[in-house]
Design a protein around this motif. Structure first.
Motif, PDB file in Angstrom:
ATOM      1  N   ALA A  67       0.821  -1.216   0.000  1.00 18.20           N
ATOM      2  CA  ALA A  67       0.000   0.000   0.000  1.00 18.20           C
ATOM      3  C   ALA A  67       0.850   1.258   0.000  1.00 18.20           C
ATOM      4  O   ALA A  67       0.491   2.275  -0.608  1.00 18.20           O
ATOM      5  N   LYS A  68       1.979   1.210   0.666  1.00 18.50           N
ATOM      6  CA  LYS A  68       2.856   2.386   0.732  1.00 18.50           C
ATOM      7  C   LYS A  68       3.440   2.731  -0.630  1.00 18.50           C
ATOM      8  O   LYS A  68       3.725   3.894  -0.908  1.00 18.50           O
ATOM      9  N   ALA A  71       0.214   4.040  -3.321  1.00 20.10           N
ATOM     10  CA  ALA A  71      -0.718   5.075  -2.855  1.00 20.10           C
ATOM     11  C   ALA A  71      -1.073   6.079  -3.949  1.00 20.10           C
ATOM     12  O   ALA A  71      -2.253   6.426  -4.122  1.00 20.10           O
ATOM     13  N   ALA A 167      -4.326   1.446   1.063  1.00 22.31           N
ATOM     14  CA  ALA A 167      -3.737   2.623   0.427  1.00 22.31           C
ATOM     15  C   ALA A 167      -4.773   3.723   0.256  1.00 22.31           C
ATOM     16  O   ALA A 167      -4.519   4.905   0.530  1.00 22.31           O
ATOM     17  N   THR A 216       0.841  10.491   1.922  1.00 23.72           N
ATOM     18  CA  THR A 216       1.187   9.108   1.585  1.00 23.72           C
ATOM     19  C   THR A 216       1.661   8.994   0.134  1.00 23.72           C
ATOM     20  O   THR A 216       2.469   8.134  -0.185  1.00 23.72           O
ATOM     21  N   ALA A 220       5.242   7.661  -1.096  1.00 22.82           N
ATOM     22  CA  ALA A 220       5.341   6.628  -2.133  1.00 22.82           C
ATOM     23  C   ALA A 220       6.323   7.042  -3.221  1.00 22.82           C
ATOM     24  O   ALA A 220       7.075   6.217  -3.739  1.00 22.82           O
TER      25      ALA A 220
END
Length: 231
Positions: A67-68, A71, A167, A216, A220
Motif C-alpha cells: 500500500a505504501k 498510494a 492505500a 502518503t 510513495a
C-alpha cells in the motif's frame, strides 16, 4: 567500498627446498590470497502467495507494505473515476464547482469500499505487481486481475485487495480535502482545447497534481525513487 583481503600463509614440507627458506625450517612458503566479496544489495523480500488464504500477520504486513508503494496510483484511479466520463469543459467546470468531489474525497470509508475498488481495478485491468526487492507498483494486465469484493473473513483473505483498500483509506482519511483542493486548483490553472479528449487529458493532469498533495503519495514517490528494501 573495496572488498577486505585475507591472506592465508601455508607451508608445505618439501625434500628439495633451499635451507633457510620459509623462515629456515625447510618449508616451501605458499601464499594464498582470498578475496572476501561484500555486497551492499538490499536483502530480498519474500511476498506471500498472491491467492486467497488466512488473515495472518504476514499477509497483513505485506498488504500494508504494498500500500505504501501504490498510494499515488490508487489515488489517481479513484479520483478520476468520479469525473464525468466524456464531459466537455463546461460539464467538468460545473462538476468541480459543486461539492460532490470534496464530499466524496472527504469520506474515506465510503470512497474506499472494497466492492467499488474491486470493480474499478478489475474494469481497468490494473493489478498490484510485486518485485523481489520488496517494492510494488500498479501495472496494466492483459487479463482481468482478481480482487475480493468483501475481504472481511479471517479464513478467506486476499492481501492484494487489502493493499488497495489500505492505500485508499489511509490517503483520503489523512488528506482527502487537500487532494480535492489540489485537483480544482490544478484544473483551473491549466488550459484545454474544449474538446472531450483534450479535457480528459487536462483532468488527468489535474488529478495527478491533486494526489501529489497527499502525504502518503509523497512518501510513495520517495520509495519509488529509492527502490525496495527496508521500509
Amino acid at each position: 567500498m573495496g572488498a577486505p583481503i585475507c591472506s592465508l600463509i601455508r607451508c608445505r614440507r618439501q625434500t628439495n627446498v633451499v635451507p633457510g627458506s620459509c623462515r629456515g625450517f625447510g618449508f616451501l612458503l605458499t601464499v594464498v590470497v582470498l578475496a572476501v566479496v561484500r555486497t551492499d544489495a538490499a536483502p530480498a523480500y519474500k511476498w506471500p502467495e498472491a491467492g486467497m488464504g488466512q488473515r495472518t500477520s504476514d499477509r497483513l504486513s505485506a498488504g500494508k507494505r504494498a500500500a505504501k508503494y501504490i498510494a499515488c496510483g490508487v489515488c489517481e484511479e479513484r479520483v478520476l473515476s468520479l469525473f464525468p466520463g466524456e464531459g466537455d469543459a463546461d460539464m467538468i467546470a460545473r462538476f468541480l464547482e459543486g461539492e460532490s468531489l470534496t464530499e466524496s474525497l472527504g469520506d474515506a470509508k465510503g470512497l474506499c469500499g472494497m466492492r467499488d475498488l474491486a470493480k474499478l481495478f478489475k474494469g481497468r485491468r490494473i493489478e498490484v505487481e510485486t518485485k523481489p526487492d520488496g517494492s510494488a507498483l500498479l501495472s496494466s494486465s492483459s487479463t482481468i486481475p482478481f480482487y475480493e469484493e468483501i475481504n472481511t473473513s479471517d479464513l478467506v483473505f486476499h492481501w492484494k485487495s487489502f493493499a488497495l483498500q489500505h492505500a485508499c483509506t489511509e490517503l483520503f482519511r489523512k488528506d482527502g480535502d487537500e487532494v480535492a483542493q489540489g485537483v480544482v486548483k490544478a484544473y483551473h490553472a491549466s488550459t484545454g482545447g474544449g474538446m472531450p479528449v483534450e479535457e480528459r487529458k487536462r483532468v488527468v493532469e489535474a488529478v495527478k497534481a491533486g494526489c501529489r498533495m497527499a502525504r502518503t503519495c509523497k512518501a510513495a514517490a520517495k520509495l519509488a525513487g529509492g527502490g525496495g528494501g527496508e521500509l
